[in-house]
Design a protein around this motif. Sequence first.
Motif, PDB file in Angstrom:
ATOM      1  N   GLU A 223       0.770  -1.239   0.244  1.00 41.05           N
ATOM      2  CA  GLU A 223      -0.097   0.235   0.186  1.00 41.05           C
ATOM      3  C   GLU A 223       0.681   0.902  -0.073  1.00 41.05           C
ATOM      4  N   VAL A 224       0.730   2.377  -0.943  1.00 40.13           N
ATOM      5  CA  VAL A 224       1.435   3.646  -1.393  1.00 40.13           C
ATOM      6  C   VAL A 224       0.450   4.357   0.148  1.00 40.13           C
ATOM      7  N   LEU A 225       0.859   4.831   0.908  1.00 39.29           N
ATOM      8  CA  LEU A 225      -0.222   6.228   1.575  1.00 39.29           C
ATOM      9  C   LEU A 225       0.084   7.065   1.927  1.00 39.29           C
ATOM     10  N   GLY A 226       0.851   7.489   0.879  1.00 37.08           N
ATOM     11  CA  GLY A 226       1.729   8.770  -0.249  1.00 37.08           C
ATOM     12  C   GLY A 226       2.818   9.588   0.293  1.00 37.08           C
ATOM     13  N   SER A 227       2.701  10.653   0.162  1.00 36.73           N
ATOM     14  CA  SER A 227       4.067  11.432   0.799  1.00 36.73           C
ATOM     15  C   SER A 227       4.412  11.462   2.387  1.00 36.73           C
ATOM     16  N   ALA A 228       5.383  12.105   2.823  1.00 39.49           N
ATOM     17  CA  ALA A 228       5.369  13.059   3.794  1.00 39.49           C
ATOM     18  C   ALA A 228       4.959  13.458   4.385  1.00 39.49           C
ATOM     19  N   THR A 229       4.659  14.896   3.756  1.00 38.33           N
ATOM     20  CA  THR A 229       4.571  15.725   3.703  1.00 38.33           C
ATOM     21  C   THR A 229       2.960  15.896   3.821  1.00 38.33           C
ATOM     22  N   ASP A 230       2.050  14.762   2.999  1.00 37.31           N
ATOM     23  CA  ASP A 230       0.562  15.123   3.064  1.00 37.31           C
ATOM     24  C   ASP A 230       0.080  15.423   4.482  1.00 37.31           C
ATOM     25  N   PRO A 231      -1.078  15.879   3.794  1.00 39.10           N
ATOM     26  CA  PRO A 231      -2.054  16.069   6.025  1.00 39.10           C
ATOM     27  C   PRO A 231      -2.561  14.256   6.350  1.00 39.10           C
ATOM     28  N   GLY A 232      -2.279  14.270   7.545  1.00 35.03           N
ATOM     29  CA  GLY A 232      -2.974  13.456   8.200  1.00 35.03           C
ATOM     30  C   GLY A 232      -2.296  12.035   8.151  1.00 35.03           C
ATOM     31  N   ILE A 233      -0.459  12.122   7.346  1.00 33.79           N
ATOM     32  CA  ILE A 233       0.224  11.619   6.939  1.00 33.79           C
ATOM     33  C   ILE A 233       0.944  10.784   8.401  1.00 33.79           C
ATOM     34  N   GLU A 234       1.254  11.521   8.892  1.00 32.78           N
ATOM     35  CA  GLU A 234       1.366  10.952  10.236  1.00 32.78           C
ATOM     36  C   GLU A 234       0.775  10.279  11.680  1.00 32.78           C
ATOM     37  N   ILE A 235      -0.738   9.959  11.255  1.00 34.23           N
ATOM     38  CA  ILE A 235      -1.277   9.261  12.142  1.00 34.23           C
ATOM     39  C   ILE A 235      -1.440   7.865  10.934  1.00 34.23           C
ATOM     40  N   GLU A 236      -1.492   7.931   9.929  1.00 36.21           N
ATOM     41  CA  GLU A 236      -1.557   6.833   8.876  1.00 36.21           C
ATOM     42  C   GLU A 236      -0.356   5.728   8.937  1.00 36.21           C
ATOM     43  N   ILE A 237       1.625   6.479   9.468  1.00 38.86           N
ATOM     44  CA  ILE A 237       2.074   5.595   9.974  1.00 38.86           C
ATOM     45  C   ILE A 237       1.971   5.504  11.641  1.00 38.86           C
ATOM     46  N   ALA A 238       1.336   6.651  12.090  1.00 40.91           N
ATOM     47  CA  ALA A 238       1.110   5.614  13.536  1.00 40.91           C
ATOM     48  C   ALA A 238       0.463   4.490  14.244  1.00 40.91           C
ATOM     49  N   LEU A 239      -0.296   4.205  12.779  1.00 40.10           N
ATOM     50  CA  LEU A 239      -1.681   3.483  13.038  1.00 40.10           C
ATOM     51  C   LEU A 239      -1.243   1.976  12.576  1.00 40.10           C
ATOM     52  N   ARG A 240      -0.016   2.114  11.709  1.00 42.09           N
ATOM     53  CA  ARG A 240       0.413   0.925  11.396  1.00 42.09           C
ATOM     54  C   ARG A 240       1.960   0.843  11.923  1.00 42.09           C
ATOM     55  N   LYS A 241       2.671   1.756  12.062  1.00 43.98           N
ATOM     56  CA  LYS A 241       3.741   1.284  13.729  1.00 43.98           C
ATOM     57  C   LYS A 241       2.892   0.557  14.743  1.00 43.98           C
ATOM     58  N   HIS A 242       2.660   0.920  14.721  1.00 44.64           N
ATOM     59  CA  HIS A 242       1.888   0.282  16.607  1.00 44.64           C
ATOM     60  C   HIS A 242       0.657  -0.201  15.767  1.00 44.64           C
ATOM     61  N   ALA A 243       0.691  -0.668  15.171  1.00 42.98           N
ATOM     62  CA  ALA A 243      -0.330  -2.091  15.144  1.00 42.98           C
ATOM     63  C   ALA A 243      -1.714  -1.571  15.127  1.00 42.98           C
ATOM     64  N   LEU A 244      -1.801  -0.500  15.226  1.00 43.70           N
ATOM     65  CA  LEU A 244      -3.805  -0.503  15.809  1.00 43.70           C
ATOM     66  C   LEU A 244      -4.783  -0.967  15.058  1.00 43.70           C
ATOM     67  N   PRO A 245      -5.436  -1.342  15.290  1.00 47.03           N
ATOM     68  CA  PRO A 245      -6.634  -1.583  14.853  1.00 47.03           C
ATOM     69  C   PRO A 245      -7.372  -0.558  14.442  1.00 47.03           C
ATOM     70  N   PHE A 246      -7.757  -0.784  13.542  1.00 44.41           N
ATOM     71  CA  PHE A 246      -8.722   1.055  12.754  1.00 44.41           C
ATOM     72  C   PHE A 246     -10.086   0.402  11.924  1.00 44.41           C
ATOM     73  N   GLU A 247      -9.845  -0.884  11.657  1.00 46.83           N
ATOM     74  CA  GLU A 247     -10.863  -0.895  10.325  1.00 46.83           C
ATOM     75  C   GLU A 247     -11.696  -2.169  11.361  1.00 46.83           C
ATOM     76  N   TRP A 248     -13.039  -1.968  11.108  1.00 45.73           N
ATOM     77  CA  TRP A 248     -13.400  -3.138  11.867  1.00 45.73           C
ATOM     78  C   TRP A 248     -13.969  -4.152  10.708  1.00 45.73           C
ATOM     79  N   SER A 249     -14.515  -5.146  11.778  1.00 47.06           N
ATOM     80  CA  SER A 249     -14.872  -6.765  10.952  1.00 47.06           C
ATOM     81  C   SER A 249     -16.129  -6.445  10.553  1.00 47.06           C
ATOM     82  N   ALA A 250     -16.299  -7.228   9.642  1.00 49.63           N
ATOM     83  CA  ALA A 250     -17.340  -7.141   8.804  1.00 49.63           C
ATOM     84  C   ALA A 250     -18.400  -8.127   9.887  1.00 49.63           C
ATOM     85  N   ALA A 251     -18.732  -8.308  10.979  1.00 46.09           N
ATOM     86  CA  ALA A 251     -19.117  -8.747  11.180  1.00 46.09           C
ATOM     87  C   ALA A 251     -19.867  -7.899  13.070  1.00 46.09           C
ATOM     88  N   ALA A 252     -18.277  -7.527  13.067  1.00 43.32           N
ATOM     89  CA  ALA A 252     -18.967  -5.840  14.450  1.00 43.32           C
ATOM     90  C   ALA A 252     -19.531  -4.745  13.434  1.00 43.32           C
TER      91      ALA A 252
END
Length: 760
Positions: A223-252
Amino acid sequence: MPKTIPLRRRSATASRKRSSSSAEPGRRAAPSAEAILQALADAGIPLAAAELAQRLHIGKKEQHAFDACIATLERDGQLLINRKGELCIVAKLDLVTGTVQGHPDGYGFLVPDAGGDDLFLSPHEMRKALHGDRVSAKRVGFDRRGRPEGEIVDVLERANREVVGRIHEERGIWFVEAENRRINQDLLIPPDARGRAQPGQVVVVEIIEPPSVHGEAVARVKEVLGSATDPGIEIEIALRKHALPFEWSAAAKRQAERLPADVRQADHKGRTDLTGLPLVTIDGETAKDFDDAVYCAPDGRGYRLIVAIADVAQYVHDGDALDAEARERGTSVYFPRRVIPMLPEALSNELCSLKPDVDRLCMACDMKIDARGVIRSYAFYPAIMHSRARLTYTQVYAWLMDREAAKTEPARTLLPHLAQLYTLYKVLFAARERRGAIDFDTVELALQFDVNGKIVQIVPAPRNDAHKLIEECMLAANVCAANFLAEHEQAALYRVHEGPPPEKLAVLREFLAGSALTLTGGEQPTAMDYAALIDRIRERPDFALLQTVLLRSLSQAQYSPDNVGHFGLAYEAYAHFTSPIRRYPDLLVHRAIKAVLAGKRYTPKDLSWTELGVHCSMTERRADDASRDVLQWLKCHYMKEKVGETFSGTISGVASFGIFVTLDGLDIDGLVHVTELPRDYFHFDAVRHALIGERSGRTFQLAGRVMVKVARVDLERAKIDFTLDEAGTLAERASREPPRPVFAEPLARNDRPRGRKSRR
């Protein structure tokens, strides 16, 4: 309403063990892990899996379970398959199993599962594994610094299936540099595996070939998240770097869609009707998930306080899809301008949220408090409420300070009840001081953004008596919850905070002795001892330094079924009850209280209470780490335009390689490397928290005042380098300046019941 319960000063817990299922009738159970290990031990030699199965009389029906058990033992590091394909007991091979902890400089450590000294892993050994991997290793002696050294024998479990980082290209070679600097190795990207990624972009890669001593890890761009200076990119990085669940399962998602839009009439059954009381919520301006509502009225010479908490347990049941999501997340994660909720918005912002002018289900903690702030009795019961207003801290504080500010009729109607709450707050706060709870002077800052998500200003976050009023109400309810569970011997998760560990206490006493101070309490000081010392030193010019050292001597709060009390708050028993929308431990406490009220016992599915405590403590740290990473990146982006400018600051950390400085009014940290200090040989004094010049005697000590210039800002590594501005240094003026606030929190953030919410 159920009979009220006196609040007793006794704490107890009851741990519950999971029951093991028996084999089906008429069918022989596959051997247990213990039986397999015992059979290998009895053999006295390594055995092939087929030979071991024969010795244990494994039939075709048991073969699958047998193979699965072998795989589990191997993954757990208890068994190892040697080069001949034979099973060996790791304990007999003098191997150590544990988790690899990488270092940005290329070396690492093996943290043993069984405890004991870490094994140093050289950069050569670290080529075999990545940070977080579970490995087995053998001791091979000691390194140059006398640390026990290890050699990796086998990688038992790979921790990194996906990695987030920046992709680079050098001389036709494409590779990814991981955002997590503990992963020091580059990840090679084959030409046909980079997709549309361009050099410098932030990408998520999937490791397709793990590292080995013979070669680096190979990965493909997922997956390409974008440029290092794109707005909000720091959050996209943190979500994946720290393995934070951020998408809901189909059952949920399906379960959330089936929830009712509002409280149904059938839900009123068996609940106390509180809709006639003027309960209100008091939160920050941007809050949307309202966990709690409060009401206070005179009760003889004391007070009746009701804290009504959203009844999340009514809709999220143990083991269902929403519960699985909530457990995995553990907590809501609050980033600037974005929240990753623990529960879908249909629950967190709607059905469970105690919104005004609608009926909501709640769990009430109904307390009787005397004129000295002592909780004389309390009762828990399921109820239905109707919030009269959604108020803000700023609004309530303005009304309390100037009653003429309450101009509307609804405001004037609520004001007498708010005044009662304020009177009770003063009583509870006085009781807190008598109890000896630690009260550090701390300051939080708020970030202000432009439309593109860039910081434009950093200002002190307002914290007034309305914040403190709610905090005291939540503390009271949490104490009652812990007492209720302990009295009924219902196992649960307590919020525990142990006293300072012996090694930190020894260092603290040695430091205080250098300032002609002592901490009373002997080998086991109490929170009251800490509070008394803070009161004695509050007017000293070195108060900031002393408070920082006291703060850093404390342990970290965590969740545990073993109630050891809460040191910082000076409670014998404390549990989190007041935020089930955003904290999983609170939801567990609600289920436990409901079970007791129903005359039952509650035991969570799948995990023991101890395992849940470890998991919830981990998710809390994970959320804090991710939030801290995002804030640090945003601050670096803000300081990018300040290179060359001079700022005043306070030394907030001292290490052998330099001093960390926190800029005044900004809560932004940077490093002054030891080579940037005045020409001298500087030696690190760990006890004094200082770097001391050998020739000049010049001392740079924790909480000292300096002037620094911004030298470099590295956005990729989120680091700021300062140089010392000798011409404008404030060291000689430090004694004439008032103590600076400490930008730190004495306890984990979850121990400040509403500190997080006030920043939403």
